[in-house]
Enzyme design. Structure first.
Site, mmCIF file in Angstrom:
data_model
loop_
_atom_site.group_PDB
_atom_site.id
_atom_site.type_symbol
_atom_site.label_atom_id
_atom_site.label_comp_id
_atom_site.label_asym_id
_atom_site.label_seq_id
_atom_site.Cartn_x
_atom_site.Cartn_y
_atom_site.Cartn_z
ATOM 1 N N CYS A 127 0.930 -1.147 -0.031
ATOM 2 C CA CYS A 127 0.064 -0.107 0.021
ATOM 3 C C CYS A 127 0.836 1.344 -0.051
ATOM 4 O O CYS A 127 1.239 1.685 1.143
ATOM 5 C CB CYS A 127 -1.013 0.086 1.076
ATOM 6 S SG CYS A 127 -1.960 1.469 1.286
ATOM 7 N N CYS B 106 -0.464 3.967 2.091
ATOM 8 C CA CYS B 106 -0.132 4.042 3.494
ATOM 9 C C CYS B 106 1.104 4.201 3.993
ATOM 10 O O CYS B 106 1.706 4.873 4.909
ATOM 11 C CB CYS B 106 -0.671 2.496 3.987
ATOM 12 S SG CYS B 106 -2.059 1.828 3.393
ATOM 13 N N ASP B 107 2.203 3.867 3.000
ATOM 14 C CA ASP B 107 3.743 3.606 3.692
ATOM 15 C C ASP B 107 4.690 4.577 2.735
ATOM 16 O O ASP B 107 5.719 4.712 2.758
ATOM 17 C CB ASP B 107 4.127 2.053 3.523
ATOM 18 C CG ASP B 107 3.278 1.466 4.299
ATOM 19 O OD1 ASP B 107 2.792 1.667 5.509
ATOM 20 O OD2 ASP B 107 3.265 0.175 4.034
#
Ligand code: NDP
Length: 310
Positions: free
Chosen positions: A135, A138-139
């Protein structure tokens, strides 16, 4: 096998499930939540979480899920650690059956989530959370100024490659064929981006890195037409080869789309079965964030409340 009656049964224990159960409990609906085998969902295999609002510091995915569970318990949710293996939504009350119990519910919220597909490499598993992620939204932030690789050729891969240009110094996207399946408009943006390089007809054979500290420093790519191998230096690898929604048990009972995601009426969590609702990644292939799943869990509980009042 015993029967257990409840007003609302919530299936799943990711952010959508816990938020739905917290709201349902606070609405006096006495929810029963059946967690499934993967307690806590996808955040359990995440490390740093920096984009879930409410925390000054970076928090850990498993810790965040533990907080949600405790919060649900504290507001009186009955949490049951088992798996629903069979459903019957053809008559009311709805019947959802586990190994030990048949739950008889006036309303059901399905929040069983989805699973990222992985390449299946040993080194991918080894560096998951230490340079390998599924992701970018997300990261990605953790890869500021670094070189990264995106794997895949669909909308997600191309969007993640474009997104990563905001953070990374260089983005390489590797695809196993010589054309993308992503929308043309996204492809054009990608091809015109000066920070992005495309490597066609190639697969990741291995992810290379160091043990101490555990981190990625390169990938070994193999051209499937020529068998030529090249090493590309990268510090982050984002696997974007699709997700599988956990809807197997609902097939034939609820309308699913061609990729197996639950269909809901636009702007709601209502499925085609009146009284059955779906929230989180099980019905969302676009956003897939903990916070959007939690938001949909809230929507589902409010939709249930309204449905039961009517
Ligand atoms: P897709 O299934 O569309 O694409 C997966 C990609 O990964 C494909 O290019 C596929 O290759 C490749 N792939 C699959 N398995 C492997 C493997 N083992 N090794 C290497 N490559 C592999 O998944 P997405 O997550 O991209 O999209 C899912 C759905 O969500 C789609 O319907 C998409 O349109 C939608 N979506 C829409 C968005 C939007 O509208 N903004 C954003 C994101 C997703 P191949 O092409 O060869 O099969």
């Amino acid at each position: 096998m015993s029967d257990k009656k409840c007003k609302v049964l919530i299936i799943g224990s990711g952010p959508a499930g816990y938020t739905a159960s917290i709201y349902a409990a606070r609405a006096g609906l006495g929810p029963v939540q059946v967690t499934g085998m993967e307690l806590g969902g996808q955040l359990m295999s995440t490390t740093d979480v920096e984009n879930y609002p409410g925390f000054e510091e970076v928090v850990q995915g498993p810790w965040l899920m533990e907080q949600m569970k405790k919060q649900a318990e504290n507001v009186g949710v009955e949490i049951i650690y088992e798996m629903i293996t069979q459903v019957d939504f053809s008559k009311k009350p709805f019947r959802c059956t586990s190994e030990t119990t048949t739950y008889l519910a006036d309303a059901v919220i399905i929040s069983t989530g989805a699973k990222a597909r992985w390449l299946g490499l040993e080194t991918e598993k080894k560096f998951q959370g230490f340079g390998v992620s599924a992701c970018a939204t997300c990261d990605g932030f953790f890869f500021k100024g670094k070189e990264v690789l995106i794997v895949g050729g669909g909308n997600t891969a191309v969007e993640e490659a474009l997104y990563m240009t905001n953070h990374a110094s260089k983005v390489t996207i590797v695809h196993r064929r010589d054309s993308f399946r992503a929308e043309k408009i996204l492809q054009e943006k990608l091809f015109n981006h000066p920070k992005i390089t495309v490597i066609w007809d190639s697969v990741v054979d291995e992810i290379l890195g160091t043990e101490n500290p555990k981190s990625v420093n390169a990938v070994k790519l193999r051209n499937i037409k020529t068998n030529g191998v090249q090493e590309v230096p990268v510090e982050g690898v984002f696997v974007a080869i699709g997700h599988d929604p956990a809807t197997g048990v609902f097939k034939g009972h609820i309308d699913l789309d061609e990729e197996g995601y639950m269909k809901v009426a636009a702007g709601t969590t209502r499925t085609n079965v009146e009284g059955v609702f779906a929230a989180g990644d099980v019905q969302d292939k676009i956003y897939r964030q903990a916070i959007t799943a939690a938001g949909q869990g809230c929507m589902a509980a409010l939709d249930v409340e309204k449905y039961l009042q009517e």
